[in-house]
Each structure stands twice: as structure tokens, then as C-alpha cells.
Motif scaffolding. Structure first.
Motif, PDB file in Angstrom:
ATOM      1  N   ALA A  51     -22.438  24.703  32.345  1.00  0.00           N
ATOM      2  CA  ALA A  51     -21.335  25.592  31.985  1.00  0.00           C
ATOM      3  C   ALA A  51     -20.116  25.209  32.817  1.00  0.00           C
ATOM      4  O   ALA A  51     -20.212  25.091  34.042  1.00  0.00           O
ATOM      5  CB  ALA A  51     -21.714  27.041  32.250  1.00  0.00           C
ATOM      6  N   PRO A  52     -18.966  24.990  32.174  1.00  0.00           N
ATOM      7  CA  PRO A  52     -17.773  24.612  32.944  1.00  0.00           C
ATOM      8  C   PRO A  52     -17.308  25.759  33.833  1.00  0.00           C
ATOM      9  O   PRO A  52     -17.533  26.930  33.534  1.00  0.00           O
ATOM     10  CB  PRO A  52     -16.747  24.302  31.852  1.00  0.00           C
ATOM     11  CG  PRO A  52     -17.196  25.086  30.670  1.00  0.00           C
ATOM     12  CD  PRO A  52     -18.698  25.095  30.729  1.00  0.00           C
ATOM     13  N   VAL A  53     -16.688  25.393  34.935  1.00  0.00           N
ATOM     14  CA  VAL A  53     -16.187  26.375  35.893  1.00  0.00           C
ATOM     15  C   VAL A  53     -14.665  26.382  35.831  1.00  0.00           C
ATOM     16  O   VAL A  53     -14.034  25.333  35.917  1.00  0.00           O
ATOM     17  CB  VAL A  53     -16.650  26.044  37.322  1.00  0.00           C
ATOM     18  CG1 VAL A  53     -16.098  27.070  38.311  1.00  0.00           C
ATOM     19  CG2 VAL A  53     -18.169  26.007  37.397  1.00  0.00           C
ATOM     20  N   ARG A  54     -14.081  27.555  35.661  1.00  0.00           N
ATOM     21  CA  ARG A  54     -12.626  27.684  35.635  1.00  0.00           C
ATOM     22  C   ARG A  54     -12.178  28.597  36.770  1.00  0.00           C
ATOM     23  O   ARG A  54     -12.810  29.621  37.044  1.00  0.00           O
ATOM     24  CB  ARG A  54     -12.159  28.263  34.302  1.00  0.00           C
ATOM     25  CG  ARG A  54     -12.352  27.334  33.120  1.00  0.00           C
ATOM     26  CD  ARG A  54     -11.632  27.882  31.903  1.00  0.00           C
ATOM     27  NE  ARG A  54     -12.248  29.104  31.430  1.00  0.00           N
ATOM     28  CZ  ARG A  54     -13.178  29.136  30.465  1.00  0.00           C
ATOM     29  NH1 ARG A  54     -13.611  28.026  29.915  1.00  0.00           N
ATOM     30  NH2 ARG A  54     -13.689  30.290  30.079  1.00  0.00           N
ATOM     31  N   VAL A  55     -11.091  28.219  37.409  1.00  0.00           N
ATOM     32  CA  VAL A  55     -10.537  29.039  38.485  1.00  0.00           C
ATOM     33  C   VAL A  55      -9.717  30.167  37.872  1.00  0.00           C
ATOM     34  O   VAL A  55      -8.795  29.927  37.096  1.00  0.00           O
ATOM     35  CB  VAL A  55      -9.666  28.194  39.433  1.00  0.00           C
ATOM     36  CG1 VAL A  55      -9.042  29.089  40.512  1.00  0.00           C
ATOM     37  CG2 VAL A  55     -10.495  27.099  40.084  1.00  0.00           C
ATOM     38  N   LEU A  56     -10.047  31.402  38.220  1.00  0.00           N
ATOM     39  CA  LEU A  56      -9.337  32.568  37.718  1.00  0.00           C
ATOM     40  C   LEU A  56      -8.204  32.988  38.633  1.00  0.00           C
ATOM     41  O   LEU A  56      -7.145  33.427  38.178  1.00  0.00           O
ATOM     42  CB  LEU A  56     -10.308  33.750  37.566  1.00  0.00           C
ATOM     43  CG  LEU A  56     -11.368  33.661  36.481  1.00  0.00           C
ATOM     44  CD1 LEU A  56     -12.329  34.830  36.624  1.00  0.00           C
ATOM     45  CD2 LEU A  56     -10.724  33.654  35.113  1.00  0.00           C
ATOM     46  N   ASN A  57      -8.436  32.892  39.923  1.00  0.00           N
ATOM     47  CA  ASN A  57      -7.474  33.377  40.908  1.00  0.00           C
ATOM     48  C   ASN A  57      -7.141  32.253  41.884  1.00  0.00           C
ATOM     49  O   ASN A  57      -7.947  31.911  42.737  1.00  0.00           O
ATOM     50  CB  ASN A  57      -8.064  34.584  41.650  1.00  0.00           C
ATOM     51  CG  ASN A  57      -7.105  35.188  42.659  1.00  0.00           C
ATOM     52  OD1 ASN A  57      -6.011  34.663  42.889  1.00  0.00           O
ATOM     53  ND2 ASN A  57      -7.501  36.290  43.272  1.00  0.00           N
ATOM     54  N   GLY A  58      -5.971  31.672  41.734  1.00  0.00           N
ATOM     55  CA  GLY A  58      -5.571  30.569  42.599  1.00  0.00           C
ATOM     56  C   GLY A  58      -4.845  30.999  43.856  1.00  0.00           C
ATOM     57  O   GLY A  58      -4.422  30.161  44.649  1.00  0.00           O
ATOM     58  N   GLN A  59      -4.726  32.326  44.065  1.00  0.00           N
ATOM     59  CA  GLN A  59      -3.969  32.812  45.211  1.00  0.00           C
ATOM     60  C   GLN A  59      -4.587  32.379  46.537  1.00  0.00           C
ATOM     61  O   GLN A  59      -3.875  31.988  47.470  1.00  0.00           O
ATOM     62  CB  GLN A  59      -3.854  34.337  45.168  1.00  0.00           C
ATOM     63  CG  GLN A  59      -3.032  34.919  46.313  1.00  0.00           C
ATOM     64  CD  GLN A  59      -2.901  36.430  46.229  1.00  0.00           C
ATOM     65  OE1 GLN A  59      -3.389  37.049  45.287  1.00  0.00           O
ATOM     66  NE2 GLN A  59      -2.247  37.023  47.202  1.00  0.00           N
ATOM     67  N   LEU A  60      -5.912  32.460  46.627  1.00  0.00           N
ATOM     68  CA  LEU A  60      -6.563  32.082  47.878  1.00  0.00           C
ATOM     69  C   LEU A  60      -6.321  30.614  48.202  1.00  0.00           C
ATOM     70  O   LEU A  60      -6.022  30.271  49.345  1.00  0.00           O
ATOM     71  CB  LEU A  60      -8.068  32.363  47.788  1.00  0.00           C
ATOM     72  CG  LEU A  60      -8.495  33.796  48.082  1.00  0.00           C
ATOM     73  CD1 LEU A  60      -9.986  33.941  47.883  1.00  0.00           C
ATOM     74  CD2 LEU A  60      -8.122  34.185  49.497  1.00  0.00           C
ATOM     75  N   GLU A  61      -6.449  29.743  47.202  1.00  0.00           N
ATOM     76  CA  GLU A  61      -6.211  28.327  47.461  1.00  0.00           C
ATOM     77  C   GLU A  61      -4.773  28.097  47.910  1.00  0.00           C
ATOM     78  O   GLU A  61      -4.527  27.288  48.819  1.00  0.00           O
ATOM     79  CB  GLU A  61      -6.500  27.485  46.219  1.00  0.00           C
ATOM     80  CG  GLU A  61      -6.285  25.994  46.473  1.00  0.00           C
ATOM     81  CD  GLU A  61      -6.517  25.131  45.249  1.00  0.00           C
ATOM     82  OE1 GLU A  61      -6.152  23.948  45.297  1.00  0.00           O
ATOM     83  OE2 GLU A  61      -7.059  25.643  44.258  1.00  0.00           O
ATOM     84  N   ARG A  62      -3.824  28.795  47.319  1.00  0.00           N
ATOM     85  CA  ARG A  62      -2.433  28.658  47.749  1.00  0.00           C
ATOM     86  C   ARG A  62      -2.268  29.095  49.195  1.00  0.00           C
ATOM     87  O   ARG A  62      -1.506  28.481  49.959  1.00  0.00           O
ATOM     88  CB  ARG A  62      -1.526  29.468  46.829  1.00  0.00           C
ATOM     89  CG  ARG A  62      -1.399  28.868  45.428  1.00  0.00           C
ATOM     90  CD  ARG A  62      -0.273  29.527  44.648  1.00  0.00           C
ATOM     91  NE  ARG A  62      -0.581  30.904  44.286  1.00  0.00           N
ATOM     92  CZ  ARG A  62      -1.237  31.251  43.188  1.00  0.00           C
ATOM     93  NH1 ARG A  62      -1.656  30.327  42.331  1.00  0.00           N
ATOM     94  NH2 ARG A  62      -1.468  32.523  42.908  1.00  0.00           N
TER      95      ARG A  62
END
Length: 217
Positions: A119-130
């Protein structure tokens, strides 16, 4: 959040694809999980030139990501750090993404034709990475000292040989050589701290010097 979870986000695009081709991916993730186990008080490192892992914790551990890796180290007390980093599946990526999914940071998409494949994984919340990237940028530009997790992330990404691809924007103001010099500096910043930070710094130094990442370019 675990360092291994942070590293996964930094190495992964929002669509779940890797930031770049990485032959050293598993070694980097394994290094991150070893740092997590050190910080959790479950393993330590000797002061040898080629550090050895000592199992120092006992009893169950609540986090499934750490539990899996600790189980993989069972019976390996005294193993060299470079050998531990090369253990196949030491860091279980599916458990990492499961943990991130529970935190609402990623989600699983639909499997391929007939429901086969991963199952592919998609990032929902990029705030933490930023936030991670902003902090790493400040550290690289010597605007503040590195926290333990930041020194570890920088050391691993540098040791993997993907600094220019994964942290392109963060190192741009300095240039590659100055960024690499700064990473070597922060890798050992925590040596004067307690035993845990000293053990993490020992690993960071080994990673930065490319002595424990087989296959890294």
C-alpha cells in the motif's frame, strides 16, 4: 517522536517516494533506530575505536518500533556497531509508517491491481518535516547549538552520502564543504554530556566518518 520517524519523513517525498536513489537507505534507518534505542536506555556503546553495543535495558518496551529492533538485537550483546547497522530489517519501515499513520502524519493508499503489492504511503501533514528542516537549517548556519536528534539526523544524512539531495535548500547558504564541516563539528558536541548523549555522539561520529555505513556513497 523517534529519530527514525523523523529521518523517514526527511528521506521521503509527500507522495511516499524517496527523495533520491539511496543505496544506503537501510543503513541510515538502522543507524537512526540504534540512536532511538540508546536514548530509550536500552543499549549503550563502548569506547572502543570500533564501538560495540551493550544491551543495558531489561523488560518490555511499549513502542512497537523499538520492540522490534530490540528483539533483532537479542543475543547480540557485544556486536560491533558497524555489524549492527548492517542487520537486515533492524529498522522495520512498516512499523515506522504504522506509527506515523497513528499520529495522523501519513496515510496508506489503495494497493495495486487485485489488491496486490504494498500500500503506498502518502504524507498528510508536512508541518513537522518543515519544523525539522527549519531547525536543521539554524544548526547548519551556527545560529544555535544542535539538539541530540538534530546532530544525529545531520550525521546520518551526511554519512549516507545524500546531503546535497535531501537537504539541498538547507545547505545552499553555506555550500557543501562548509555544511559538511559544520556537521562534523556538531556530531561530537554532546560528548561532554551524560552517558546517553555521549553514546549517541559516539555513533554520530562513526556515521559522519563513514565507518559504519556499508554501501554509502
Amino acid at each position: 517522536m523517534l529519530i527514525s520517524e523523523m529521518l523517514y519523513l526527511l528521506l521521503t517525498k509527500d507522495d511516499g517516494q524517496p527523495e533520491t536513489v539511496m543505496s544506503s537507505y537501510k543503513y541510515g534507518m538502522n543507524s537512526a533506530i540504534l540512536a532511538d534505542l540508546i536514548l530509550a536506555g536500552r543499549i549503550g556503546l563502548t569506547d572502543d575505536p570500533n564501538p560495540r553495543i551493550t544491551l543495558v535495558g531489561a523488560g518490555p518496551i511499549a513502542d512497537p518500533v523499538l520492540e522490534h529492533s530490540l528483539d533483532k538485537l537479542e543475543g547480540k550483546d557485544g556486536i560491533n556497531l558497524d555489524s549492527a547497522v548492517a542487520i537486515n530489517g533492524l529498522c522495520n519501515i512498516r512499523l515506522v509508517t504504522d506509527s506515523l499513520a497513528k499520529q495522523g502524519i501519513v496515510e496508506y493508499g489503495e494497493r495495486g491491481l487485485l489488491g496486490l503489492g504494498k500500500a503506498p504511503v502518502r504524507v498528510l501533514n508536512g508541518q513537522l518535516e518543515r519544523q525539522f528542516r527549519s531547525g536543521l537549517s539554524l544548526v547548519l548556519q551556527s545560529q544555535r547549538e544542535a539538539a541530540t536528534h538534530e546532530a544525529t539526523l545531520l550525521s546520518i544524512i551526511h554519512g549516507m552520502g545524500v546531503l546535497q539531495q535531501v537537504l539541498a535548500e538547507e545547505i545552499e547558504p553555506l555550500g557543501v564543504e562548509r555544511a559538511q564541516a559544520r556537521i562534523r563539528e556538531v556530531a561530537t558536541d554532546s560528548r561532554a554530556g551524560d552517558a546517553v548523549r555521549k553514546a549517541v555522539a559516539t555513533m554520530n561520529e562513526a556515521v559522519t566518518k563513514n565507518t559504519i555505513l556499508p554501501g554509502a556513497s
